[in-house]
Design a protein around this motif. Structure first.
Motif, short mmCIF file in Angstrom:
data_model
loop_
_atom_site.label_atom_id
_atom_site.label_comp_id
_atom_site.label_asym_id
_atom_site.label_seq_id
_atom_site.Cartn_x
_atom_site.Cartn_y
_atom_site.Cartn_z
N MET A 22 0.85 -1.19 0.00
CA MET A 22 0.00 0.00 0.00
C MET A 22 0.88 1.24 0.00
N THR A 23 0.68 2.11 -0.97
CA THR A 23 1.47 3.33 -1.09
C THR A 23 0.94 4.39 -0.13
N LEU A 28 -3.61 7.51 2.34
CA LEU A 28 -4.30 8.79 2.47
C LEU A 28 -5.74 8.69 1.98
N LEU A 29 -5.93 8.06 0.82
CA LEU A 29 -7.27 7.92 0.26
C LEU A 29 -8.15 7.07 1.16
N SER A 75 -8.45 1.47 -7.26
CA SER A 75 -8.47 0.10 -7.77
C SER A 75 -7.72 -0.84 -6.83
N TYR A 76 -6.62 -0.36 -6.22
CA TYR A 76 -5.90 -1.18 -5.25
C TYR A 76 -6.78 -1.50 -4.05
N GLU A 82 -11.14 -3.51 0.61
CA GLU A 82 -11.38 -2.48 1.61
C GLU A 82 -12.57 -1.60 1.25
N ILE A 83 -12.76 -1.33 -0.05
CA ILE A 83 -13.86 -0.48 -0.49
C ILE A 83 -14.50 -1.09 -1.73
N ASP A 84 -15.66 -0.55 -2.06
CA ASP A 84 -16.29 -0.80 -3.35
C ASP A 84 -16.76 0.56 -3.85
#
Length: 125
Positions: A22-23, A28-29, A75-76, A82-84
């Motif tokens: 994870m960058t 942050l996002l 997309s990651y 984690e999300i959709d």
């Protein structure tokens, strides 16, 4: 050195690709989206399905990252579970997000265990 290059390109010993890390932009996002989720949740502003809207332009301004970086991070996070999200239909329309809780990631395993009763482990010496 040559073996490592071969392993990196062709997926390791068992054919799996190396895990992407994870960058900082992705973190942050994720943190910003979780914060927005909590904000809307406290004020009962989430949709019935638990989704909320957030514009990419807002995220670019708040996080200081480009639109392409937001797309890669999104997309990651989706691949990681984690999300959709659903991108807005028109240019400039806000993206709809769902935050996937850790409990819902484990639901398929929990269904198999409903009928099983756990007994304490007794060690006799």
């Amino acid at each position: 050195m040559a073996f490592f290059a071969f392993w990196w390109c062709f997926g390791g010993v068992f054919g799996e690709r190396p895990v992407r890390r994870m960058t900082p932009a992705t973190r942050l996002l994720r943190d910003r989206l979780v914060g927005k989720y909590l904000y809307f949740s406290k004020r009962n502003k989430l949709a019935d399905d638990g989704s909320f809207y957030c514009a990419d332009k807002y995220l670019m301004e708040q996080l200081g990252i480009s639109n392409s970086t937001i797309q890669r991070a999104r997309s990651y996070l989706k691949e990681a579970g984690e999300i959709d999200y659903v991108i807005g239909k028109h240019k400039g329309a806000a993206t709809r997000y769902w935050i996937i809780s850790k409990g819902s990631k484990m639901e398929p395993f929990g269904e198999d265990l409903k009928g099983i009763k756990m007994r304490p482990l007794i060690i006799r010496s």
